[in-house]
Design a protein around this motif. Structure first.
Motif, PDB file in Angstrom:
ATOM      1  N   LEU A 307       0.716  -1.238   0.125  1.00 53.28           N
ATOM      2  CA  LEU A 307       0.150  -0.092   0.069  1.00 53.28           C
ATOM      3  C   LEU A 307       0.800   1.243  -0.036  1.00 53.28           C
ATOM      4  CD1 LEU A 307      -2.827  -0.945   2.485  1.00 53.28           C
ATOM      5  CD2 LEU A 307      -3.007  -0.832   0.115  1.00 53.28           C
ATOM      6  N   MET A 308       1.966   1.243   0.938  1.00 54.91           N
ATOM      7  CA  MET A 308       2.652   2.324   0.813  1.00 54.91           C
ATOM      8  C   MET A 308       3.314   2.665  -0.654  1.00 54.91           C
ATOM      9  SD  MET A 308       4.588   2.542   4.566  1.00 54.91           S
ATOM     10  CE  MET A 308       5.444   3.795   4.305  1.00 54.91           C
ATOM     11  N   PHE A 309       3.849   1.610  -1.087  1.00 50.42           N
ATOM     12  CA  PHE A 309       4.439   1.502  -2.685  1.00 50.42           C
ATOM     13  C   PHE A 309       3.497   2.223  -3.671  1.00 50.42           C
ATOM     14  CE2 PHE A 309       6.243  -0.205  -6.490  1.00 50.42           C
ATOM     15  CZ  PHE A 309       7.531   0.402  -6.443  1.00 50.42           C
ATOM     16  N   LEU A 310       2.347   1.718  -3.474  1.00 48.71           N
ATOM     17  CA  LEU A 310       1.243   2.022  -4.308  1.00 48.71           C
ATOM     18  C   LEU A 310       1.251   3.682  -4.076  1.00 48.71           C
ATOM     19  CD1 LEU A 310      -1.552  -0.539  -4.109  1.00 48.71           C
ATOM     20  CD2 LEU A 310      -0.153   0.008  -6.119  1.00 48.71           C
ATOM     21  N   ALA A 311       1.038   4.079  -2.797  1.00 50.21           N
ATOM     22  CA  ALA A 311       1.060   5.714  -2.624  1.00 50.21           C
ATOM     23  C   ALA A 311       2.069   6.542  -2.971  1.00 50.21           C
ATOM     24  CB  ALA A 311       0.763   5.757  -1.084  1.00 50.21           C
ATOM     25  N   ILE A 312       3.164   5.869  -2.832  1.00 47.77           N
ATOM     26  CA  ILE A 312       4.497   6.490  -3.531  1.00 47.77           C
ATOM     27  C   ILE A 312       4.385   6.622  -4.960  1.00 47.77           C
ATOM     28  CG2 ILE A 312       7.142   6.274  -3.898  1.00 47.77           C
ATOM     29  CD1 ILE A 312       6.987   4.803  -0.777  1.00 47.77           C
ATOM     30  N   ILE A 313       4.112   5.533  -5.714  1.00 43.25           N
ATOM     31  CA  ILE A 313       3.907   5.618  -7.306  1.00 43.25           C
ATOM     32  C   ILE A 313       2.960   6.674  -7.543  1.00 43.25           C
ATOM     33  CG2 ILE A 313       3.258   4.421  -9.102  1.00 43.25           C
ATOM     34  CD1 ILE A 313       6.064   3.702  -8.213  1.00 43.25           C
ATOM     35  N   LEU A 314       1.996   6.630  -6.778  1.00 41.37           N
ATOM     36  CA  LEU A 314       0.474   7.350  -7.437  1.00 41.37           C
ATOM     37  C   LEU A 314       0.736   8.922  -7.079  1.00 41.37           C
ATOM     38  CD1 LEU A 314      -2.505   7.856  -8.049  1.00 41.37           C
ATOM     39  CD2 LEU A 314      -2.972   7.589  -5.571  1.00 41.37           C
ATOM     40  N   VAL A 315       1.435   9.401  -6.140  1.00 41.52           N
ATOM     41  CA  VAL A 315       1.730  10.464  -5.682  1.00 41.52           C
ATOM     42  C   VAL A 315       2.779  11.348  -6.806  1.00 41.52           C
ATOM     43  CG1 VAL A 315       3.799  10.496  -4.512  1.00 41.52           C
ATOM     44  CG2 VAL A 315       2.175  12.263  -3.698  1.00 41.52           C
ATOM     45  N   GLN A 316       3.505  10.413  -7.428  1.00 40.01           N
ATOM     46  CA  GLN A 316       4.472  10.869  -8.496  1.00 40.01           C
ATOM     47  C   GLN A 316       4.011  10.952  -9.913  1.00 40.01           C
ATOM     48  OE1 GLN A 316       8.890   9.782  -7.048  1.00 40.01           O
ATOM     49  NE2 GLN A 316       7.343   7.955  -6.492  1.00 40.01           N
ATOM     50  N   LEU A 317       2.807  10.384 -10.000  1.00 40.45           N
ATOM     51  CA  LEU A 317       2.218  10.208 -11.558  1.00 40.45           C
ATOM     52  C   LEU A 317       1.938  11.730 -11.882  1.00 40.45           C
ATOM     53  CD1 LEU A 317      -0.081   7.277 -11.320  1.00 40.45           C
ATOM     54  CD2 LEU A 317       2.416   7.344 -12.261  1.00 40.45           C
ATOM     55  N   PRO A 318       2.156  12.106 -12.968  1.00 47.16           N
ATOM     56  CA  PRO A 318       2.167  13.518 -13.705  1.00 47.16           C
ATOM     57  C   PRO A 318       0.624  13.841 -13.487  1.00 47.16           C
ATOM     58  CG  PRO A 318       2.643  11.915 -15.297  1.00 47.16           C
ATOM     59  CD  PRO A 318       2.954  11.224 -14.191  1.00 47.16           C
ATOM     60  N   GLN A 319       0.510  15.338 -13.457  1.00 48.43           N
ATOM     61  CA  GLN A 319      -0.997  15.425 -13.575  1.00 48.43           C
ATOM     62  C   GLN A 319      -1.297  16.036 -14.927  1.00 48.43           C
ATOM     63  OE1 GLN A 319      -3.109  16.132 -11.153  1.00 48.43           O
ATOM     64  NE2 GLN A 319      -2.170  16.645  -9.284  1.00 48.43           N
ATOM     65  N   LYS A 320      -2.769  15.862 -15.341  1.00 48.78           N
ATOM     66  CA  LYS A 320      -2.798  16.214 -16.720  1.00 48.78           C
ATOM     67  C   LYS A 320      -2.733  17.675 -16.973  1.00 48.78           C
ATOM     68  CE  LYS A 320      -6.024  12.437 -17.764  1.00 48.78           C
ATOM     69  NZ  LYS A 320      -7.573  11.731 -17.849  1.00 48.78           N
ATOM     70  N   ALA A 321      -2.408  18.129 -17.608  1.00 47.45           N
ATOM     71  CA  ALA A 321      -1.827  19.582 -18.234  1.00 47.45           C
ATOM     72  C   ALA A 321      -3.544  20.280 -18.883  1.00 47.45           C
ATOM     73  CB  ALA A 321      -0.976  19.719 -19.295  1.00 47.45           C
ATOM     74  N   LYS A 322      -3.591  21.257 -17.916  1.00 43.50           N
ATOM     75  CA  LYS A 322      -4.695  21.889 -18.277  1.00 43.50           C
ATOM     76  C   LYS A 322      -4.851  23.011 -19.406  1.00 43.50           C
ATOM     77  CE  LYS A 322      -6.665  22.404 -13.396  1.00 43.50           C
ATOM     78  NZ  LYS A 322      -7.060  23.153 -12.459  1.00 43.50           N
ATOM     79  N   HIS A 323      -5.789  22.802 -20.315  1.00 38.58           N
ATOM     80  CA  HIS A 323      -5.644  23.512 -21.554  1.00 38.58           C
ATOM     81  C   HIS A 323      -6.037  25.035 -21.428  1.00 38.58           C
ATOM     82  CE1 HIS A 323      -5.547  24.404 -25.964  1.00 38.58           C
ATOM     83  NE2 HIS A 323      -6.817  25.135 -25.770  1.00 38.58           N
ATOM     84  N   VAL A 324      -5.260  26.041 -21.828  1.00 40.24           N
ATOM     85  CA  VAL A 324      -5.362  27.233 -21.606  1.00 40.24           C
ATOM     86  C   VAL A 324      -5.437  28.016 -22.872  1.00 40.24           C
ATOM     87  CG1 VAL A 324      -4.628  29.417 -20.309  1.00 40.24           C
ATOM     88  CG2 VAL A 324      -4.076  27.242 -19.387  1.00 40.24           C
ATOM     89  N   GLU A 325      -6.614  28.539 -23.156  1.00 39.78           N
ATOM     90  CA  GLU A 325      -6.604  29.379 -24.308  1.00 39.78           C
ATOM     91  C   GLU A 325      -6.134  30.834 -24.368  1.00 39.78           C
ATOM     92  OE1 GLU A 325     -10.571  29.578 -25.632  1.00 39.78           O
ATOM     93  OE2 GLU A 325     -10.880  27.638 -25.674  1.00 39.78           O
ATOM     94  N   GLN A 326      -5.345  31.110 -25.519  1.00 38.09           N
ATOM     95  CA  GLN A 326      -4.597  32.332 -25.410  1.00 38.09           C
ATOM     96  C   GLN A 326      -5.483  33.308 -26.054  1.00 38.09           C
ATOM     97  OE1 GLN A 326      -1.495  32.992 -24.160  1.00 38.09           O
ATOM     98  NE2 GLN A 326      -1.239  30.668 -23.670  1.00 38.09           N
TER      99      GLN A 326
END
Length: 326
Positions: A307-326
């Motif tokens: 469980l701790m290893f899953l938490a370590i892996i999960l917290v390091q996964l990249p966030q989805k970039a939000k699309h910002v219109e110019q």
């Protein structure tokens, strides 16, 4: 490009293996010397190992600069301008500011490392190598939580990781009579101290040379541990000599070699991938404790590790970039 990426990943994997096995060296070292004595000798040795690394890097940098001078004819004019009075004064001013920042960063990192490493070294006497490795790795989850207090927002993923990590910590540390061991508490405090250490590095590393700052932090940690050694322990040269193998491994390989490999490996690897590979240190600590020290974990403790290893892996996964219109 693929070969470079693969080489960098393998370099980081080797770093994780070295750090994971270091928990065994730390545990075995306690059979000969006391905690502060171990960290004093280990950190001083680690700092000494980095000195030739810095010298080699400086020599390589000089060669690269001299190669640019030979290939760029405009360098002579630039050098003449750079060596003029005003330019030279500005260069000296910046150099002094950089050295001051380097010294402050190294001292701050050294103090945090001293607290973290000595809590870990004392705690590892009262718990297994595998548990120490996984609880220490909890700093990866704690860092984004601490950052909240400095105004940085954390997403749902972070809080899910925290909940999973707490569940894993419960299974790993809490006994049937709902008590937590002294060693587990000390290692948990060590993980908190390592979180602060990571944040200090994150602040100073973009501003200074990382290897030099690491060298300073090892000497600061070693000196502070040495002071504590003289106050609370009775160091013996004979005992230190008897512990030459675990101290040598922890100082030369875990401090000097592994840190240098981390720098080399991270240059060619995505930061998220790098942190995921390095988090395998906790898994290696369990395997090395089992293979070398014949320490085993119960099914409940193994589930906690998972469980701790899953938490370590999960917290390091990249966030989805939000699309910002110019």
């Amino acid at each position: 490009m693929k070969k470079t990426s693969m080489r960098s990943s393998l370099t980081l994997l080797l770093t994780a293996v070295i750090w994971g096995v270091a928990f065994v060296a730390q545990s075995v070292g306690m059979d000969y010397v006391e905690p502060f004595t171990f960290n004093f000798t280990r950190c001083i040795l680690g700092g000494l190992v980095l000195i030739p690394c810095i010298a080699l890097m400086d020599r390589q940098k000089i060669r690269q600069e001299s190669g640019r001078e030979k290939t760029d004819g405009s360098v002579n004019a630039e050098d003449a301008a750079r060596l003029s009075g005003a330019a030279e004064q500005e260069k000296n001013r910046k150099g002094k500011a950089e050295r001051r920042t380097l010294l402050v960063g190294g001292i701050c990192c050294g103090i945090a490392l001293c607290v973290a490493s000595n809590l870990q070294q004392i705690g590892i006497q009262y718990t297994t190598v595998g548990k120490a490795g996984f609880i220490t790795a909890l700093y990866i989850v704690l860092v984004p939580v601490i950052e909240i207090f400095f105004g940085k927002k954390s997403g749902v993923k972070t809080w899910i990781s925290v909940v999973i990590a707490v569940a894993g910590l419960y299974l790993l540390c809490i006994t049937e009579n709902f008590s937590i061991g002294t060693g587990d508490i000390l290692i948990l405090l060590c993980a908190l101290a390592f979180s602060v250490h990571i944040l200090i590095i994150d602040y100073f590393s973009p501003k200074v040379d990382g290897v030099r700052m690491s060298c300073i932090q090892f000497f600061v940690c070693g000196i502070l541990s040495g002071i504590m050694m003289l106050i609370f322990e009775t160091p013996s040269v004979g005992a230190i000599i008897q512990a030459w193998l675990p101290i040598g491994y922890a100082g030369i390989f875990s401090c000097g070699v592994a840190y240098t490999l981390q720098i080399i490996g991270q240059k060619g690897t995505d930061p998220t991938v790098a942190s995921l590979i390095l988090s395998l240190e906790s898994v290696v600590s369990v395997l090395s404790g089992w293979l070398i020290l014949h320490q085993s974990l119960s099914r409940k403790e193994l589930l906690g590790c998972l469980l701790m290893f899953l938490a370590i892996i999960l917290v390091q996964l990249p966030q989805k970039a939000k699309h910002v219109e110019q």
